[in-house]
Design a protein around this motif. Sequence first.
Motif, PDB file in Angstrom:
ATOM      1  N   GLN A 183       0.735  -1.185  -0.067  1.00  0.00           N
ATOM      2  CA  GLN A 183       0.144  -0.118   0.200  1.00  0.00           C
ATOM      3  C   GLN A 183       0.860   1.172  -0.150  1.00  0.00           C
ATOM      4  O   GLN A 183       0.684   2.139  -0.691  1.00  0.00           O
ATOM      5  CB  GLN A 183      -0.961  -0.089   1.068  1.00  0.00           C
ATOM      6  CG  GLN A 183      -2.163  -1.174   1.105  1.00  0.00           C
ATOM      7  CD  GLN A 183      -2.822  -1.167   2.472  1.00  0.00           C
ATOM      8  OE1 GLN A 183      -2.366  -0.707   3.352  1.00  0.00           O
ATOM      9  NE2 GLN A 183      -4.189  -1.587   2.198  1.00  0.00           N
ATOM     10  N   ALA A 184       1.950   1.169   0.755  1.00  0.00           N
ATOM     11  CA  ALA A 184       2.928   2.352   0.688  1.00  0.00           C
ATOM     12  C   ALA A 184       3.596   2.485  -0.610  1.00  0.00           C
ATOM     13  O   ALA A 184       3.910   3.741  -0.959  1.00  0.00           O
ATOM     14  CB  ALA A 184       4.087   2.256   1.806  1.00  0.00           C
ATOM     15  N   PHE A 185       3.731   1.463  -1.280  1.00  0.00           N
ATOM     16  CA  PHE A 185       4.485   1.394  -2.517  1.00  0.00           C
ATOM     17  C   PHE A 185       3.315   2.224  -3.557  1.00  0.00           C
ATOM     18  O   PHE A 185       3.640   3.324  -4.321  1.00  0.00           O
ATOM     19  CB  PHE A 185       4.601   0.290  -3.300  1.00  0.00           C
ATOM     20  CG  PHE A 185       5.048   0.283  -4.340  1.00  0.00           C
ATOM     21  CD1 PHE A 185       6.068   0.442  -5.173  1.00  0.00           C
ATOM     22  CD2 PHE A 185       3.990  -0.462  -5.335  1.00  0.00           C
ATOM     23  CE1 PHE A 185       6.328   0.524  -6.547  1.00  0.00           C
ATOM     24  CE2 PHE A 185       4.357  -0.463  -6.841  1.00  0.00           C
ATOM     25  CZ  PHE A 185       5.544   0.029  -7.301  1.00  0.00           C
ATOM     26  N   GLU A 186       1.982   1.940  -3.604  1.00  0.00           N
ATOM     27  CA  GLU A 186       1.093   2.748  -4.522  1.00  0.00           C
ATOM     28  C   GLU A 186       1.090   4.084  -3.927  1.00  0.00           C
ATOM     29  O   GLU A 186       1.006   4.926  -5.039  1.00  0.00           O
ATOM     30  CB  GLU A 186      -0.209   2.039  -4.241  1.00  0.00           C
ATOM     31  CG  GLU A 186      -0.227   0.558  -5.041  1.00  0.00           C
ATOM     32  CD  GLU A 186      -1.655   0.139  -5.107  1.00  0.00           C
ATOM     33  OE1 GLU A 186      -2.665   0.887  -4.995  1.00  0.00           O
ATOM     34  OE2 GLU A 186      -2.069  -1.071  -5.322  1.00  0.00           O
ATOM     35  N   GLY A 187       1.089   4.436  -2.688  1.00  0.00           N
ATOM     36  CA  GLY A 187       0.827   5.899  -2.346  1.00  0.00           C
ATOM     37  C   GLY A 187       1.966   6.539  -2.651  1.00  0.00           C
ATOM     38  O   GLY A 187       2.028   7.890  -3.280  1.00  0.00           O
TER      39      GLY A 187
END
Length: 379
Positions: A183-187
């Motif tokens: 999720q942090a990657f997408e953000g």
Amino acid sequence: MMRSFRLELEALSPVHVGTGEAYPAYAYVPDFAKKEVHLLDPGALLLALPETRRRQYLEKVAQGPKAAQEVLRYLYQEGQLPREAILRTLPASPAFLEAVQSATEEAALEYRPLPSSPLGPYLPGSSVKGALRTAWLFHALVERGQVAEFDRRAEVWGFRPWREEDGNVHVYPSRNPDLQENQAFEGAVLGYAQEGRRGLNLYQDPFRAVRLSDSGPTPTFLNRIRVFHPNKDTSGMVILAETFRRGTRFALTLRYHEGLSRDWDGKRGVSMPIPPEALVRALRDYYGQVAEWERRFAEDYELKKALKVYEALSERLKDPEVFPLRVGFGSGRLALRLALLLPEDHPEGEEPKTRKTAGARLPRDGYPLGWMVGRLEPL
């Protein structure tokens, strides 16, 4: 401020979108002669059966799925299955019926339904939007010429310019990435990670500006999904599911809220614009590469029906306004996890060893799942 499009999709292979639910063996009964399956309301069935039959039915259900199927078939063949207990009737493939008929006592005999409204099964816009999102993540990294690296100490993602020695690699995650890291990657890639601290500002997610409707009610049928492994016998695996047929057409409405991505006196509603024209290019690039990787696998193992799908896809993509995408169950790690951009020695970047197929008795003879072609028409 808002642009609207008709999103036309056509399934080039069977499609199944999971709901997390399953029809148990006591909630359907097949008609092998007519090659169809009657879906039942177990509560209505219990109320409609005479006391003796009700007790017999409950005793069989308690013995397991095989016994439940046997008693339902007996009631159906003897004309004792109450009509008010039948919810709807679906056609079934020979592979589905064979799996039910030859199941052992231990077989689950559950099948997975598609999302459905009171009007019938439909293709969820959320599933299609997820496929769009993955292609745009790929596009954002490659177009910017960046490499994303996960800082294991700070547990945040950083970026550096792509170098020739990186080859195809644009993402260096930890060895075992979890949901929070993903999720942090997408953000980070899509620009809605909060600066200077952990967490995401979901109001700045650029896909807030992309809205997709569900499709209308669409005919389906029941099938058995198989798993092909080049070195193992997986013919005994049982995955029963409701699917959309090859050739099924869908119409969804895509709305792009262009105003959310504009800069208004230094303020912007979302982190970046996603122009529909650029989104089409991203889909053609990303899923085109996924299809090419899978086509090579199909050639290596002579998967004839799979090769027909990739040939049809290649022919359709001669039209520059047509784009490919992969939707739903069985789409595979290549389509879902940006494996094309990962190091080959990373667990998520390795060549997948299995393929899910449908439409044939043997796993190697089936069609791959989830392939579609689409077109955007302005409204």
